[in-house]
Design an enzyme around this catalytic site. Sequence first.
Site, short mmCIF file in Angstrom:
data_model
loop_
_atom_site.label_atom_id
_atom_site.label_comp_id
_atom_site.label_asym_id
_atom_site.label_seq_id
_atom_site.Cartn_x
_atom_site.Cartn_y
_atom_site.Cartn_z
N HIS A 78 0.84 -1.20 0.00
CA HIS A 78 0.00 0.00 0.00
C HIS A 78 0.87 1.25 0.00
O HIS A 78 1.82 1.36 0.79
CB HIS A 78 -0.92 0.02 1.23
N SER A 79 0.56 2.18 -0.89
CA SER A 79 1.24 3.46 -1.00
C SER A 79 2.73 3.23 -1.28
O SER A 79 3.07 2.64 -2.30
CB SER A 79 0.99 4.29 0.27
#
Length: 170
Positions: free
Chosen positions: A90-91
Amino acid sequence: MNIDLWLPFRNQRPKATLRLLCLAHAGGGAAPFVSWNRWLPEAVALCPIRRPGREAAHGQPALTDVPSLVSGMLSALQALPARPTVLLGHSFGALLAFELARRLEAIAQPPRLLIVSGRHAPSEPALGSPLSGLPDPQFIAELDARYGGIPQELKAEPELLAMLLPIFQL
């Protein structure tokens, strides 16, 4: 290779036929993924990555470049028994998962699946100017403008803020 540094919460499920390697956002660590164990079937071994400088490894020097982070993750992964692996990032973790997938493919051990969220494709231009490398006051101002910032209670503790800013920056 200290596998406990990188994979402190790895699940050793004996019936697991699949490994789920989880990579958090820039300031994140491995601990938030641990609760996922209760929802995963016995066939899935959860292995959240903790980067040096995070959580209980805050005393370790943080790695500040993607190639070093990917090399460390790859070494930790290779220290585990061979098993099909799914990468979830994520990210900033999405970028790391993507780069780790590329390295795994290069050594003929591609992941079963790559799952990414919260980040544009590496081939696309960045949506905003990079935050890394900004002086601390500008970095804090950008965090405030983009994401709602750092809590005032943390800003009121300069020593704690100084300790945490490097973690937020990569």
